[in-house]
Write a protein that holds these residues in place. Structure first.
Motif, PDB file in Angstrom:
ATOM      1  N   ASP A   1       0.751  -1.095  -0.206  1.00  6.29           N
ATOM      2  CA  ASP A   1      -0.079   0.025   0.111  1.00  6.29           C
ATOM      3  C   ASP A   1       0.774   1.135  -0.017  1.00  6.29           C
ATOM      4  OD1 ASP A   1       1.062  -0.058   2.722  1.00  6.29           O
ATOM      5  OD2 ASP A   1      -1.010  -0.286   3.333  1.00  6.29           O
ATOM      6  N   PHE A   2       2.058   1.141  -0.200  1.00  7.55           N
ATOM      7  CA  PHE A   2       2.931   2.532  -0.711  1.00  7.55           C
ATOM      8  C   PHE A   2       3.857   2.084  -1.888  1.00  7.55           C
ATOM      9  CE2 PHE A   2       6.923   5.061   1.366  1.00  7.55           C
ATOM     10  CZ  PHE A   2       6.279   6.024   0.798  1.00  7.55           C
ATOM     11  N   PRO A   3       3.052   2.105  -3.133  1.00  2.47           N
ATOM     12  CA  PRO A   3       3.679   1.985  -4.418  1.00  2.47           C
ATOM     13  C   PRO A   3       4.291   3.229  -4.846  1.00  2.47           C
ATOM     14  CG  PRO A   3       1.315   2.320  -4.570  1.00  2.47           C
ATOM     15  CD  PRO A   3       1.557   2.139  -3.175  1.00  2.47           C
ATOM     16  N   ALA A   4       4.002   4.263  -4.370  1.00  2.00           N
ATOM     17  CA  ALA A   4       4.594   5.502  -4.632  1.00  2.00           C
ATOM     18  C   ALA A   4       6.222   5.475  -4.825  1.00  2.00           C
ATOM     19  CB  ALA A   4       3.902   6.673  -4.115  1.00  2.00           C
ATOM     20  N   ARG A   5       6.777   4.618  -4.160  1.00  3.40           N
ATOM     21  CA  ARG A   5       8.130   4.215  -4.031  1.00  3.40           C
ATOM     22  C   ARG A   5       8.736   4.663  -5.185  1.00  3.40           C
ATOM     23  NH1 ARG A   5      10.298  -0.260  -0.044  1.00  3.40           N
ATOM     24  NH2 ARG A   5      12.287   0.738  -0.484  1.00  3.40           N
ATOM     25  N   THR A   6       8.171   3.788  -6.262  1.00  5.84           N
ATOM     26  CA  THR A   6       8.412   3.942  -7.484  1.00  5.84           C
ATOM     27  C   THR A   6       8.889   5.471  -8.171  1.00  5.84           C
ATOM     28  OG1 THR A   6       8.484   2.661  -9.711  1.00  5.84           O
ATOM     29  CG2 THR A   6       6.519   3.836  -8.843  1.00  5.84           C
ATOM     30  N   ILE A   7       8.169   6.218  -7.681  1.00  6.05           N
ATOM     31  CA  ILE A   7       8.303   7.930  -8.139  1.00  6.05           C
ATOM     32  C   ILE A   7       9.494   8.148  -7.323  1.00  6.05           C
ATOM     33  CG2 ILE A   7       7.305  10.021  -8.004  1.00  6.05           C
ATOM     34  CD1 ILE A   7       4.686   8.826  -7.901  1.00  6.05           C
ATOM     35  N   TYR A   8       9.600   8.017  -6.219  1.00  2.81           N
ATOM     36  CA  TYR A   8      10.747   8.567  -5.252  1.00  2.81           C
ATOM     37  C   TYR A   8      11.938   7.984  -5.358  1.00  2.81           C
ATOM     38  CZ  TYR A   8       6.308  10.138  -3.287  1.00  2.81           C
ATOM     39  OH  TYR A   8       4.784  10.461  -3.003  1.00  2.81           O
ATOM     40  N   GLU A   9      11.887   6.567  -5.601  1.00  3.31           N
ATOM     41  CA  GLU A   9      13.238   5.917  -5.598  1.00  3.31           C
ATOM     42  C   GLU A   9      13.681   5.368  -7.188  1.00  3.31           C
ATOM     43  OE1 GLU A   9      13.329   2.818  -2.550  1.00  3.31           O
ATOM     44  OE2 GLU A   9      11.865   3.913  -1.713  1.00  3.31           O
ATOM     45  N   ILE A  10      12.888   5.623  -8.103  1.00  5.32           N
ATOM     46  CA  ILE A  10      13.155   5.409  -9.625  1.00  5.32           C
ATOM     47  C   ILE A  10      13.148   6.494 -10.433  1.00  5.32           C
ATOM     48  CG2 ILE A  10      12.912   4.034 -11.411  1.00  5.32           C
ATOM     49  CD1 ILE A  10      11.969   1.504  -9.797  1.00  5.32           C
ATOM     50  N   ALA A  11      11.983   6.910 -10.397  1.00  7.04           N
ATOM     51  CA  ALA A  11      11.548   7.873 -11.510  1.00  7.04           C
ATOM     52  C   ALA A  11      12.401   9.351 -11.393  1.00  7.04           C
ATOM     53  CB  ALA A  11      10.047   8.264 -11.565  1.00  7.04           C
ATOM     54  N   LEU A  12      12.157   9.892 -10.143  1.00  6.98           N
ATOM     55  CA  LEU A  12      12.596  11.311  -9.842  1.00  6.98           C
ATOM     56  C   LEU A  12      14.250  11.245  -9.944  1.00  6.98           C
ATOM     57  CD1 LEU A  12      10.510  12.847  -7.087  1.00  6.98           C
ATOM     58  CD2 LEU A  12      10.017  13.107  -9.643  1.00  6.98           C
ATOM     59  N   PRO A  13      14.881  10.221  -9.361  1.00  4.70           N
ATOM     60  CA  PRO A  13      16.266  10.008  -9.160  1.00  4.70           C
ATOM     61  C   PRO A  13      16.860  10.068 -10.455  1.00  4.70           C
ATOM     62  CG  PRO A  13      15.521   8.626  -7.663  1.00  4.70           C
ATOM     63  CD  PRO A  13      14.390   9.032  -8.213  1.00  4.70           C
TER      64      PRO A  13
END
Length: 865
Positions: free
Chosen positions: A464-476
């Motif tokens: 229930d915390f899938p937004a990690r993909t934004i903060y840990e993959i997309a934005l970096p």
């Protein structure tokens, strides 16, 4: 034909296209300005009350839920068979169908994205024929709720703070749903400029223009890194001209364009003039101009500086540092957090941005954190920071919630982030990009399925915390490719075993005021490597409250209107609790509440800034390298954590932080020396604090020779208390850019005595710093019964003196004198006998000054004016 830009800012009209009970603009009316949003236009025509005033917010909520249409006409530009014409929409807020001459040319759903549309074939061809441009906006809340239902919310629906959970599913400024410092004003409209761009495809234009810089470790050379692309044209080179801060030409160089229209170059500059934060040096800016023959050109200002984020182990404390280093100099980053300057964003101007940032600089604030619930700000904001020497911590635009990671949403975020990094990434003031505001902290608090050691994106999708993909993959990835030397940090706060680990990374400290509501004297216990957010609420000035509350019968701190202008949850409990713990107080009349709440905030800031800045102790002992208070600015006439209210009313806390972040600071702390034995006395008697530690901060890079002078006074009589001769004066050599511990001495009759420390320049005699330490809690202090504070005025200088120690003297122009308050160079000062404190003042215009301060007699009055 060179590229031309025609601003489409004339003849705009608007109307409401939904039929609601409060429908007021069903027929087209002229706009108030352009760019604009519906609230501005309704206000202009007197169709709504100002939502910033009284409880009008409730009466205007319907505007948030309405649909709006904007339209204008414009003539077709001159054209040829090789001409191309694009409509450019810098920002549309937010769900919009763009219609040109009856044809839908773009659907938008992100207010942070610029849109370019080729309209060459759709423009009218006949002489004198006008093109009709229509912008049809759907209201954001309805759209966001549908997106939430479509995508599905993986977490608990309560796991969102401020506004409803639907805001997470929409790429719109999150504060528009309301926050704990402002109303719910969910705007809609063309909030940024609209252009018609025309160019000749044979001559070409510069499509991308990305400039970054890199300075060598020895600081002797800088490299200007230029990347970009050309569209159309005949393969002509890009001519680059670089001029220095004085306007002298440094070089001219051609860059070739390859067959795919790409160009790149690394241009070396020898012996560059280096850019520093204003607390450490000057801010020379070079001008970089790229030209494609006479067809098109791009220009930016660029400063050269070597930026690193140091995270090394510490000599005496656990964990690692979190220190910004500029040009090989570790920086103490003291400052504040920035919320958007207005809900109705088109009202913001270059001057308003500049004025706010100059105000921050006048308070010795060397860093501003742009919070993730707002915007990547206007170019005007970052340009002002470059010129003023104020570093910028920039959050990406996520705040306090569990965002989705549905494929389409993530792709939208990537486009948004790439555009924003390209748009402002060249600015020298940028020091860091942070992935979000508090999302990891919220994940931990609410128990989401979050394992920081699990680095598998496939697994994240099942949690229930899938937004990690934004903060840990997309934005970096975007920052690695486009941000140059500006580092990326996963979140604010982030680091260590938990996101708020005091030993690694940055922290948000909210156990004072929020959370456990710890005493503000506990700030020392929360000493962390970098404090990127903390705060303490207080009222704005009495003038600002009168602006926001027009009914005199509602001008008290327990009125409905007052509560409506204080969005902080539980504020009614906190004011009384913190006041009762610390000093004798009264909250009525409203002027007394203003003084008391501002007194509390200022004292809290004093504890925090002075204790934490003390911990910047030099190489390997950067135990705390930055303090950013929540918040610098206010957005409406309300009660909040701001240092400065919406009408520029500088609160006492502003002056406390200004002194605490001064170039040179002397500090003192009374330390516990004992109790009263093994009896049940802990809750009824304060601990004995009969000794005081004294230190000094030298914020200059070079060492400083100084003299420390100490004196003491009895609070109840105003008489001087004798100190040992060896303690009264001592010569010091203060190392550069760090704290020096000086001494620890006894305080005679500590519970009745104030101790005063002065730090003077040994060579010139100039007074560099001053500090007064008081026994606590202040509610037990007995002031001199014949206490007198005298304020005199000579031109633009006010002089203060007193016949006994006095706490928290505030200078102000009485509200009965009319007009805005005067602007004081300093305020909220403590006084002791035998000294005269001079304070510069501007804007008096012949009006009187009054003083207000803490006292303990004739209590029905509370304070003496």
């Amino acid at each position: 034909m060179p590229l031309t830009k025609s601003l489409l800012d004339k003849k705009w009209q608007f109307r409401q296209t939904t039929v609601l009970n409060s429908s007021t603009a069903s027929s087209f009316l002229p706009v108030s300005q352009f760019p604009t949003v519906a609230h501005l236009d309704l206000l202009h025509h007197g169709l709504i009350k100002d939502p910033y005033i009284d409880v009008n917010e409730i009466e205007t909520l319907w505007v948030n839920d309405a649909d709006w249409e904007y339209r204008t006409t414009f003539p077709s530009p001159a054209s040829s068979p090789t001409s191309l014409h694009e409509l450019v929409f810098e920002g549309l807020d937010t769900i919009c169908s763009i219609v040109l001459n009856g044809t839908v040319i773009r659907e938008t759903r992100n207010m942070h994205i610029e849109h370019r549309v080729d309209v060459t074939k759709l423009l009218k061809k006949g002489d004198g024929e006008e093109n009709v441009l229509e912008l049809k906006f759907k209201n954001a809340p309805e759209f966001a709720k549908k997106e939430k239902d479509r995508i599905g919310y993986k977490g608990n629906g309560t796991d969102v703070h401020f506004g409803g959970p639907e805001r997470l599913f929409m790429r719109k400024a999150q504060y528009h749903w309301g926050w704990d410092w402002g109303p719910a004003i969910n705007t809609s409209g063309p909030w940024k400029p609209v252009w018609l761009e025309s160019w000749d495809t044979e001559e070409g234009r510069i499509r991308d223009w990305i400039v970054r810089q890199e300075v060598s470790e020895d600081l002797k050379t800088a490299v200007v890194k230029i990347r970009g692309s050309v569209e159309g044209g005949k393969g002509s080179p890009i001519s680059v001209e670089i001029t220095d801060a004085e306007g002298s030409q440094v070089l001219v160089q051609d860059i070739s364009v390859d067959s795919k229209g790409k160009f790149s170059a690394d241009i070396e500059i020898r012996s560059p003039q280096l850019w520093y934060p204003f607390t450490y040096g000057s801010q020379p800016l070079y001008t970089i101009i790229g030209s494609l023959s006479s067809a098109d050109s791009k220009s930016i200002k660029l400063g050269f500086r070597r930026l690193r984020l140091l995270q090394h182990t510490l000599k005496k404390e656990p964990g690692t540092s979190f220190t910004f280093e500029i040009n090989n100099t570790p920086i103490f980053a003291g400052g504040s957090c920035w919320i958007p300057g207005d809900f109705m964003l088109p009202r913001m101007s270059a001057k308003r941005y500049r004025d706010w940032l100059e105000l921050a600089k006048s308070g010795n604030q060397a860093m501003i954190r742009v919070w993730g619930g707002g915007l990547v700000e206007s170019e005007d904001f970052y340009s002002a920071c470059d010129e003023l020497g104020v570093l910028v911590w920039q959050d990406f635009l996520f705040a306090c919630g569990n965002y989705p990671a549905e494929k389409g949403f993530v792709e939208e975020v990537k486009v948004e982030a790439e555009q924003q990094v390209k748009r402002v990434g060249h600015h020298t003031s940028l020091a860091i990009w942070a992935g979000n505001n508090e999302d990891y902290m919220v994940a931990e608090r609410w128990g989401w399925d979050y394992n920081p050691e699990d680095n598998s994106p496939e697994n994240w999708e099942k949690t229930d915390f899938p937004a990690r993909t934004i903060y840990e993959i997309a934005l970096p990835e975007i920052c690695e490719r486009l941000a140059g030397d500006v580092p990326y940090w996963r979140s604010s706060p982030y680091g260590g075993k938990t996101s708020n680990d005091k030993t690694i990374g940055d922290v948000h400290i909210w156990n004072v005021w929020h959370g456990t509501m710890s005493p503000y004297q506990s700030y020392k216990d929360y000493t962390s490597r970098f404090v990127s957010e903390f705060g303490f609420e207080s009222a704005p000035s009495l003038r600002t409250l009168h602006d926001g509350i027009t009914d005199p019968s509602e001008r008290h701190w327990q009125s409905l209107t007052f509560d409506a202008h204080d969005k902080g949850p539980g504020h009614q409990r906190r004011y009384g609790m913190y006041s009762g713990e610390n000093f004798r107080f009264q909250f009525n009349p409203l002027s007394s509440f203003v003084y008391c709440s501002q007194f509390l905030q200022a004292e809290a800031m004093s504890y925090a800034y002075n204790h934490w800045r003390r911990e910047f102790r030099g190489a390997g002992e950067e135990n705390c390298s930055g303090i950013l208070v929540w918040q610098l600015n206010d957005i409406w006439p309300g009660t909040s954590w701001a240092l400065v209210d919406v009408n520029w009313g500088r609160k006492p806390a502003f002056y406390i932080t200004k002194r605490a972040l001064g170039k040179v600071v002397v500090g003192m702390e009374r330390v516990v020396t004992g109790g009263y034995g093994n009896y049940m006395t802990d809750w009824s008697y304060p601990e004995k604090r009969d000794k005081v530690e004294i230190w000094a901060v030298n914020g200059m890079v070079e060492k400083l020779e100084a003299v420390l002078k100490l004196s003491a006074f009895d609070i109840g009589s105003g008489k001087e208390v004798e100190l040992p001769e060896e303690e009264r004066t001592r010569k010091l050599v203060l190392g550069g850019n760090k704290t020096t511990e000086i001494t620890k001495i006894d305080i005679p009759s500590a519970d009745k005595t104030v101790l005063v420390a002065y730090l003077d320049d040994e060579k010139t005699g100039e007074r560099l710093a001053r500090w007064i330490t008081w026994p606590e809690p202040l509610k037990f202090v007995k002031f001199y019964k014949d206490l007198k504070v005298e304020a005199t005025l000579d031109g633009e200088v006010a002089t203060l003196k007193a016949n006994a120690p006095v706490k928290g003297v505030v200078l102000q122009v009485p509200i009965e004198e009319g007009g805005e308050d005067a602007v004081f160079d300093d305020n909220f000062v403590d006084l002791v006998p035998g000294e005269e404190i001079k304070i510069g003042v501007k804007g008096l215009d012949g009006r009187k000054i009054e003083t207000r301060y803490l006292c303990d007699w004739e209590y029905k009055e509370g304070f003496v004016l």
